[in-house]
Structures are given as structure tokens and as C-alpha cells.
Design a protein around this motif. Structure first.
Motif, PDB file in Angstrom:
ATOM      1  N   GLY A 139       0.825  -1.206   0.000  1.00  0.00           N
ATOM      2  CA  GLY A 139       0.000   0.000   0.000  1.00  0.00           C
ATOM      3  C   GLY A 139       0.858   1.253   0.000  1.00  0.00           C
ATOM      4  N   LYS A 140       1.895   1.249   0.834  1.00  0.00           N
ATOM      5  CA  LYS A 140       2.812   2.396   0.893  1.00  0.00           C
ATOM      6  C   LYS A 140       3.540   2.572  -0.439  1.00  0.00           C
ATOM      7  CE  LYS A 140       6.716   4.270   3.544  1.00  0.00           C
ATOM      8  NZ  LYS A 140       7.554   4.549   2.365  1.00  0.00           N
ATOM      9  N   ARG A 141       3.881   1.457  -1.041  1.00  0.00           N
ATOM     10  CA  ARG A 141       4.598   1.528  -2.314  1.00  0.00           C
ATOM     11  C   ARG A 141       3.728   2.169  -3.398  1.00  0.00           C
ATOM     12  NH1 ARG A 141       8.672  -3.186  -4.392  1.00  0.00           N
ATOM     13  NH2 ARG A 141       9.265  -2.232  -6.378  1.00  0.00           N
ATOM     14  N   PHE A 142       2.461   1.816  -3.423  1.00  0.00           N
ATOM     15  CA  PHE A 142       1.540   2.428  -4.390  1.00  0.00           C
ATOM     16  C   PHE A 142       1.386   3.923  -4.111  1.00  0.00           C
ATOM     17  CE2 PHE A 142       0.210  -1.872  -5.463  1.00  0.00           C
ATOM     18  CZ  PHE A 142      -0.114  -1.753  -6.803  1.00  0.00           C
ATOM     19  N   LYS A 143       1.244   4.274  -2.832  1.00  0.00           N
ATOM     20  CA  LYS A 143       1.089   5.693  -2.492  1.00  0.00           C
ATOM     21  C   LYS A 143       2.324   6.495  -2.876  1.00  0.00           C
ATOM     22  CE  LYS A 143      -2.030   4.952   1.430  1.00  0.00           C
ATOM     23  NZ  LYS A 143      -2.171   5.044   2.901  1.00  0.00           N
ATOM     24  N   ASP A 144       3.498   5.968  -2.569  1.00  0.00           N
ATOM     25  CA  ASP A 144       4.744   6.684  -2.875  1.00  0.00           C
ATOM     26  C   ASP A 144       4.894   6.900  -4.381  1.00  0.00           C
ATOM     27  OD1 ASP A 144       5.322   6.743  -0.208  1.00  0.00           O
ATOM     28  OD2 ASP A 144       6.780   5.105  -0.262  1.00  0.00           O
ATOM     29  N   TYR A 145       4.549   5.872  -5.146  1.00  0.00           N
ATOM     30  CA  TYR A 145       4.674   5.999  -6.598  1.00  0.00           C
ATOM     31  C   TYR A 145       3.679   7.035  -7.133  1.00  0.00           C
ATOM     32  CZ  TYR A 145       5.448   4.471 -11.435  1.00  0.00           C
ATOM     33  OH  TYR A 145       5.778   4.419 -12.772  1.00  0.00           O
ATOM     34  N   GLY A 146       2.486   7.046  -6.553  1.00  0.00           N
ATOM     35  CA  GLY A 146       1.485   8.028  -6.971  1.00  0.00           C
ATOM     36  C   GLY A 146       1.906   9.444  -6.649  1.00  0.00           C
ATOM     37  N   ARG A 147       2.512   9.626  -5.467  1.00  0.00           N
ATOM     38  CA  ARG A 147       2.923  10.982  -5.055  1.00  0.00           C
ATOM     39  C   ARG A 147       4.049  11.525  -5.924  1.00  0.00           C
ATOM     40  NH1 ARG A 147       2.636   8.763   0.594  1.00  0.00           N
ATOM     41  NH2 ARG A 147       0.590   9.388   1.404  1.00  0.00           N
ATOM     42  N   ASN A 148       4.769  10.635  -6.586  1.00  0.00           N
ATOM     43  CA  ASN A 148       5.869  11.079  -7.442  1.00  0.00           C
ATOM     44  C   ASN A 148       5.391  11.582  -8.798  1.00  0.00           C
ATOM     45  OD1 ASN A 148       7.819  10.454  -5.537  1.00  0.00           O
ATOM     46  ND2 ASN A 148       8.083   8.360  -6.266  1.00  0.00           N
ATOM     47  N   GLN A 149       4.095  11.475  -9.068  1.00  0.00           N
ATOM     48  CA  GLN A 149       3.565  11.915 -10.364  1.00  0.00           C
ATOM     49  C   GLN A 149       3.145  13.387 -10.275  1.00  0.00           C
ATOM     50  OE1 GLN A 149       4.198   9.565 -12.533  1.00  0.00           O
ATOM     51  NE2 GLN A 149       4.725   8.289 -10.747  1.00  0.00           N
ATOM     52  N   SER A 150       3.437  14.123 -11.325  1.00  0.00           N
ATOM     53  CA  SER A 150       3.234  15.579 -11.283  1.00  0.00           C
ATOM     54  C   SER A 150       1.812  16.025 -11.597  1.00  0.00           C
ATOM     55  CB  SER A 150       4.206  16.253 -12.269  1.00  0.00           C
ATOM     56  OG  SER A 150       4.003  15.753 -13.583  1.00  0.00           O
ATOM     57  N   ASP A 151       1.013  15.166 -12.237  1.00  0.00           N
ATOM     58  CA  ASP A 151      -0.364  15.565 -12.550  1.00  0.00           C
ATOM     59  C   ASP A 151      -1.273  14.349 -12.526  1.00  0.00           C
ATOM     60  OD1 ASP A 151      -0.342  14.259 -15.175  1.00  0.00           O
ATOM     61  OD2 ASP A 151       0.886  15.932 -15.851  1.00  0.00           O
ATOM     62  N   ASN A 152      -2.561  14.605 -12.669  1.00  0.00           N
ATOM     63  CA  ASN A 152      -3.549  13.536 -12.546  1.00  0.00           C
ATOM     64  C   ASN A 152      -3.430  12.482 -13.643  1.00  0.00           C
ATOM     65  OD1 ASN A 152      -4.737  14.527 -10.209  1.00  0.00           O
ATOM     66  ND2 ASN A 152      -6.122  15.874 -11.345  1.00  0.00           N
ATOM     67  N   LYS A 153      -3.160  12.913 -14.856  1.00  0.00           N
ATOM     68  CA  LYS A 153      -3.052  11.950 -15.952  1.00  0.00           C
ATOM     69  C   LYS A 153      -1.893  10.985 -15.719  1.00  0.00           C
ATOM     70  CE  LYS A 153      -2.917  11.623 -20.988  1.00  0.00           C
ATOM     71  NZ  LYS A 153      -2.938  12.363 -22.266  1.00  0.00           N
ATOM     72  N   LYS A 154      -0.768  11.528 -15.291  1.00  0.00           N
ATOM     73  CA  LYS A 154       0.387  10.673 -15.011  1.00  0.00           C
ATOM     74  C   LYS A 154       0.105   9.737 -13.828  1.00  0.00           C
ATOM     75  CE  LYS A 154       3.933  13.765 -16.885  1.00  0.00           C
ATOM     76  NZ  LYS A 154       5.131  14.600 -16.575  1.00  0.00           N
ATOM     77  N   PHE A 155      -0.641  10.248 -12.842  1.00  0.00           N
ATOM     78  CA  PHE A 155      -0.993   9.409 -11.698  1.00  0.00           C
ATOM     79  C   PHE A 155      -1.842   8.217 -12.134  1.00  0.00           C
ATOM     80  CE2 PHE A 155      -4.507   8.398  -8.782  1.00  0.00           C
ATOM     81  CZ  PHE A 155      -3.791   7.758  -7.778  1.00  0.00           C
ATOM     82  N   ILE A 156      -2.851   8.461 -12.976  1.00  0.00           N
ATOM     83  CA  ILE A 156      -3.730   7.380 -13.431  1.00  0.00           C
ATOM     84  C   ILE A 156      -2.926   6.314 -14.173  1.00  0.00           C
ATOM     85  CG2 ILE A 156      -5.613   6.808 -15.007  1.00  0.00           C
ATOM     86  CD1 ILE A 156      -6.836   9.543 -14.345  1.00  0.00           C
ATOM     87  N   VAL A 157      -2.066   6.756 -15.089  1.00  0.00           N
ATOM     88  CA  VAL A 157      -1.251   5.811 -15.857  1.00  0.00           C
ATOM     89  C   VAL A 157      -0.303   5.050 -14.943  1.00  0.00           C
ATOM     90  CG1 VAL A 157       0.509   5.601 -17.646  1.00  0.00           C
ATOM     91  CG2 VAL A 157      -1.426   7.155 -17.979  1.00  0.00           C
ATOM     92  N   ALA A 158       0.339   5.765 -14.004  1.00  0.00           N
ATOM     93  CA  ALA A 158       1.292   5.127 -13.092  1.00  0.00           C
ATOM     94  C   ALA A 158       0.592   4.091 -12.219  1.00  0.00           C
ATOM     95  CB  ALA A 158       1.974   6.184 -12.225  1.00  0.00           C
ATOM     96  N   ARG A 159      -0.576   4.461 -11.682  1.00  0.00           N
ATOM     97  CA  ARG A 159      -1.322   3.537 -10.832  1.00  0.00           C
ATOM     98  C   ARG A 159      -1.721   2.288 -11.612  1.00  0.00           C
ATOM     99  NH1 ARG A 159      -3.436   3.128  -5.320  1.00  0.00           N
ATOM    100  NH2 ARG A 159      -4.418   1.089  -5.476  1.00  0.00           N
ATOM    101  N   SER A 160      -2.183   2.470 -12.821  1.00  0.00           N
ATOM    102  CA  SER A 160      -2.607   1.348 -13.657  1.00  0.00           C
ATOM    103  C   SER A 160      -1.431   0.442 -13.998  1.00  0.00           C
ATOM    104  CB  SER A 160      -3.268   1.861 -14.941  1.00  0.00           C
ATOM    105  OG  SER A 160      -4.413   2.637 -14.650  1.00  0.00           O
TER     106      SER A 160
END
Length: 543
Positions: free
Chosen positions: A252-273
Motif C-alpha cells: 500500500g505504501k509503495r503504491f502511495k509513494d509511486y502516486g505521489r511522485n507523479q506531477s499531474d492527474n493523468k500521469k498518476f492514473i497511468v502510473a497507478r494502472s
């Protein structure tokens, strides 16, 4: 338009729904219905909004993308689904697409998966003013969803009238009869729905275990068990099954950390997926590796099976949360095999943070021991391994890398109390050399060899092998049992035992101080009791 609605779907009471029955078919069907409700049916209900107007990422695509903010025709997008959780994004519009979707999914679950409870929470936000990661974490998961879970809506199903029969599994009103244990028995809608999905679940699992073998034109005639008696039980013999629960460490922490490293919402969605897909694929490959190991063991005639049934059956899989059952003699080896394979297949995850690790809990119990209690024990053992991991890494200190660990318990009879109470009652002894209680168990332990660490699976399995194959111990059961009792008496008694039998030492533990092999103990831990206890419950996967 920049206004959207983020939606989170979460299952509640999933353990009871899947593992509440002692019948393997119902466990399998329940698990498959959870998978359908949080994945396949979510996609089906999205498509009902307009097949060309929703974006569902192609799992086989080499590159994922997010389209909802760039394509005005897209009204809904699936961010992630699996493991009992689903994240979606809808356009905030007068058509109320999120509400339409929720109605469709709720109705489908009420009709096709009775008894399964979902919590669905929505939060509107402005794409240009807020990060989606914060909306999901703070507003939904820690906010609305948490409140909904803590204050569930009361449900009081009609438990029956004087003229109704009760379901043999749930105690609810029976609606039909099904052939169970060789005879027609009344079942509720919930149980009937689970039984209806068993064949589909088996077909999907067959693809995971046998597809590679079909491609290689190897034997695929084995059956996947749907009854615990088919795991390897022999008539008139005492038999055991292993319930194995595995959970990823700090995922869970790993997913959160990776998400926080994204600069915008589009990058977050792609990174999470991308990260979600990579973890799911790694988990599936690890499960394939375990299945292949079991099949090879049977192919090589190293494990006798019953009526061509494999002694192994996954129940929950698809993410970093795995549960499977097996013949009791294979549980330890298969758990370690999965941990090794999971680390191997997660070395190159998109976040580039190195391999993922996990902890495993293995409950080895009599074949017809209540399944829900066996699962609860395996879950507690997994948690015990995680607590030990936190201690060994100074509460996940950054300079101490995570590692995979396992813990197990062999129950020859019933269980009384928690695993902590059992360990205190049955595995703590007072030996003359110490002024405090000492532990005769070395569990939990690392799953891999580690420099300057002797509490590892590699060391343990090597010692078990010595007890089973060395001339000094092989076929000398009384001698081995005598050592087990002597170990309880302490270091001096063990030294005297070694001298009395003319031995130089006990089998050497890789990575341990030589004193361990001469006294049987290192400080306040015994190194050999576990190996003796597990002799009859350990079959190696390789020579």
C-alpha cells in the motif's frame, strides 16, 4: 469541463463470505464471485453507459493511457480493478453517470451474488485544482469509505418461517436443493450462486496452471480439486491440509509513494494502472510457478496423488493477497516457492524500487478441521511474520531492506487461544542456563538465506533433510523423538544427549554459530525443535 467524480469500490466481510463454509466448492465459488463483482461486472456495467464512451485499459497493451481528460467523448474511465478494490473516474454531468453505474452494479450483485457486501463512495473534484491521489486517499479511503465501513447499514434478512427449510451452510432460508456430500441438501441463494460459478472458476484456474504445458505439449490431464479429500487424503489414514495465506509487504505504501511522485492527474492514473497491472502479472506468474512445481513433483512420481487430482488449489489470487490450500506435506515448500517466485517476477516493477517481498502464514490442520478457523490461523501467522519483519527492520527503516518471511503452525488436534497464546503456552520453556523463559521455536524465519542470519528457510530445510537422510538419524524415529524431548531440558542436557549417542554434533545450521550444533540452542532460541516437528510435514520440491 474539469469537474469529475472519483469512485472507490471496496468489499466488506470478504473473509466471511469466502471462507465461512467448510466446503471447498463454496469457498472457490465465493472467491470467484468477489473477482467478478470487483472486475468483470464493473467493466460490464461501465459498457452499459455506452461502449464507445468509456475507457477500459487494455490489459495486454504494451503502453497504458488515460483518455478521460483529453477525449470529450469519454464519460467514464477504469483506473484499477482487482484484489477486492476498484477505482473509477466519471464526468460530473447532469446525466449522473456515476449514479447510473452504481445502480447497475448494485442490482447485478443483489441478483447474481447474494450475500456479498460492497461499499461504494463518490467524491466530486476539479481536475485543475486537486490531485486525484489526494482525493482517493483522503476524501474517499480515509474519509467517506471509512465512515461507511464503521457505520454499516443494518441488514436483517428474513431467517425463515415455520414452513421453510434452512441452508446447510449459511442457516438462511433455503430456496432449492443441491447435491452436497452425496445427497440432496437445502441451500440458500448465496450458496447456490457460489456453486453455480465453480466450473467457471476452475476453467480460469486451469488456464493459469496448464496453458504453458499445453503449448509445450506436456501432460495436462490432471484435475483441479474441488474437495479437500482430493488433496491427497488416503482412506483410513490420518491426513492434513495446509491453508496458506500470503500478503505483500508494505505494498500500500509503495503504491502511495509511486502516486505521489507523479506531477499531474493523468500521469498518476497511468502510473497507478501500470504498477497495479505489473503486480498482478507478477503474482499470476508466481502462482504459475507454484503450479508447475506441483505438476513436476507428480510427473516425477515423487508425490502420489488421488484419482489424478493435483494436491494444490488456489482460492484467492490476482494481486499481492494470495490464499491457497494443499496437501499438508506440501504447504511449507509451496509457500516458499511462491515467495521466491514473487520476488523474482517483481524485480522490474515500474516504480523501480526493486523487488517486492511478502509474508506467508501456513496453518497445517486435519483435513476436516473448520476451514474458517484454519484460514483465520493462517492469517494470524502471516501477521506474526509481518510483526517480526518490523522488528528486524527497525519498523521498516530505510537502511534495512524488507525481506520475505514465513511462519507456520502444525495442529495435530484442536486449537485453544490465539497463536500468541499458543506460543506462550506450548513453546516457552524454562531451561537451567537462562533466568528467563526461552523459546523452543525459531519461527518466524526468513524465506531466503541471509549473511549472519541463521533463522532462514534454507537452514531449516537443510537440517530437516539431514534428519531424514543422514545415517545417524535416518529411520531412527525413537532417537529423533528423544532429542525433541531433551531439547526442552536445555543446553547441557542436549550436550549430554549428543555425547551419549557418540555424535560430534547435531546437523549444522548454515549461517549459525557452531555452538548451536553442539548445544541445540543459540542464546534463548532452540534451532532444532521446529525441524523435528516438521519432519512428517515437509516434502522438498527438488532433490
Amino acid at each position: 469541463m474539469s469537474n469529475y467524480i472519483a469512485t472507490v469500490i471496496d468489499t466488506t466481510g470478504i473473509q466471511k463470505y469466502i471462507f465461512g463454509s467448510n466446503r471447498l466448492k463454496e469457498n472457490v465459488g465465493g472467491s470467484y464471485l468477489v473477482k467478478l463483482a470487483t472486475d468483470d461486472w464493473v467493466k460490464d456495467c461501465l459498457r452499459q453507459l455506452g461502449k464507445e464512451r468509456v475507457h477500459i485499459p487494455n490489459e495486454n497493451s504494451s503502453q497504458l493511457e488515460s483518455r478521460i481528460n483529453t477525449d470529450p467523448n469519454i464519460i467514464a474511465e477504469l483506473i484499477y480493478s482487482g484484489g477486492g478494490n476498484t477505482f473509477l473516474l466519471f464526468r460530473d454531468s447532469p446525466e449522473k453517470y456515476a449514479r447510473q453505474f452504481t445502480k447497475a452494479l448494485s442490482k447485478k450483485i443483489l441478483v447474481e451474488a447474494p450475500g456479498l457486501n460492497l461499499e461504494i463512495a463518490h467524491q466530486s473534484f476539479n481536475w485543475n485544482h486537486r490531485l486525484l491521489q489526494e482525493v482517493i486517499e483522503n476524501d474517499l479511503i480515509k474519509g467517506k469509505l471509512d465512515i461507511q465501513k464503521r457505520t454499516p447499514r443494518s441488514s436483517a434478512p428474513l431467517l425463515g418461517l415455520g414452513v421453510t427449510a434452512s441452508c446447510v451452510s449459511t442457516g438462511l432460508v433455503a430456496v432449492e436443493t443441491r447435491k452436497i456430500d452425496g445427497r440432496a441438501r437445502p441451500v440458500s441463494r448465496e450458496v447456490a450462486a457460489k456453486l453455480d460459478k465453480v466450473n467457471q472458476a476452475n476453467c480460469e484456474l486451469s488456464k493459469i496452471i496448464f496453458d504453458r504445458r499445453k503449448s509445450a505439449k506436456l501432460n495436462t490431464t490432471y484435475n483441479i480439486p474441488l474437495d479437500v479429500d482430493d488433496l491427497g487424503r488416503s482412506e483410513h489414514e490420518s491426513s492434513y491440509m495446509a491453508v496458506v495465506h500470503i500478503d505483500g509487504n508494505q505494498m500500500g505504501k509503495r503504491f502511495k509513494d509511486y502516486g505521489r511522485n507523479q506531477s499531474d492527474n493523468k500521469k498518476f492514473i497511468v502510473a497507478r494502472s501500470e504498477l497495479s497491472r505489473a503486480v498482478s502479472q507478477a503474482s499470476r506468474k508466481a502462482l504459475e510457478a507454484v503450479g508447475e512445481a506441483v505438476v513436476k513433483l507428480v510427473d516425477d512420481k515423487k508425490f502420489e496423488i488421488k484419482e489424478n487430482y493435483l494436491p494444490f488449489r488456489p482460492i484467492v489470487y490476482g494481486g499481492d493477497d494470495i490464499t491457497f490450500i494443499s496437501d499438508g506435506r506440501l504447504g511449507l515448500s509451496l509457500a516458499v516457492k511462491f515467495l521466491e517466485a514473487f520476488e523474482e517476477f517483481t524485480k522490474d516493477l515500474p516504480d523501480q524500487q526493486g523487488k517486492a517481498t511478502a509474508c506467508a502464514g501456513i496453518a497445517i490442520v486435519k483435513t476436516h478441521y473448520p476451514f474458517s478457523r484454519a484460514y483465520a490461523l493462517s492469517e494470524a501467522l502471516c501477521s506474526n511474520g509481518k510483526r517480526w519483519l518490523r522488528e528486524q527492520t527497525d519498523n521498516y527503516s530505510e537502511d534495512k531492506p524488507l525481506f520475505s518471511a514465513l511462519d507456520w503452525h502444525i495442529a495435530a488436534s484442536g486449537l485453544l487461544g490465539t497463536i500468541g497464546e499458543i506460543r506462550d503456552r506450548e513453546y516457552l520453556v524454562q531451561i537451567p542456563e537462562l533466568d528467563r523463559p526461552a523459546s523452543i521455536t525459531m519461527r518466524p524465519m526468513r524465506s531466503h538465506a541471509c549473511k549472519n542470519e541463521w533463522r532462514t528457510w534454507a537452514g531449516f530445510s537443510e537440517v530437516v533433510n539431514h534428519f531424514k537422510t543422514d545415517e545417524a538419524w535416518r529411520d531412527r524415529r525413537n532417537k529423533v523423538i528423544a532429542l525433541r524431548e531433551v531439547l526442552r531440558q536445555g543446553k547441557k542436557a542436549t550436550e549430554q544427549f549428543i555425547q551419549a549417542y557418540g555424535l560430534e554434533s547435531l546437523p549444522l545450521f548454515p549461517g549459525a554459530n557452531s555452538q548451536l550444533a553442539k548445544e541445540g540452542w543459540w542464546k534463548d532460541r532452540c534451532g532444532y525443535f521446529d525441524a523435528i516437528e516438521a519432519i512428517d510435514f515437509y516434502i522438498p520440491l527438488t532433490d
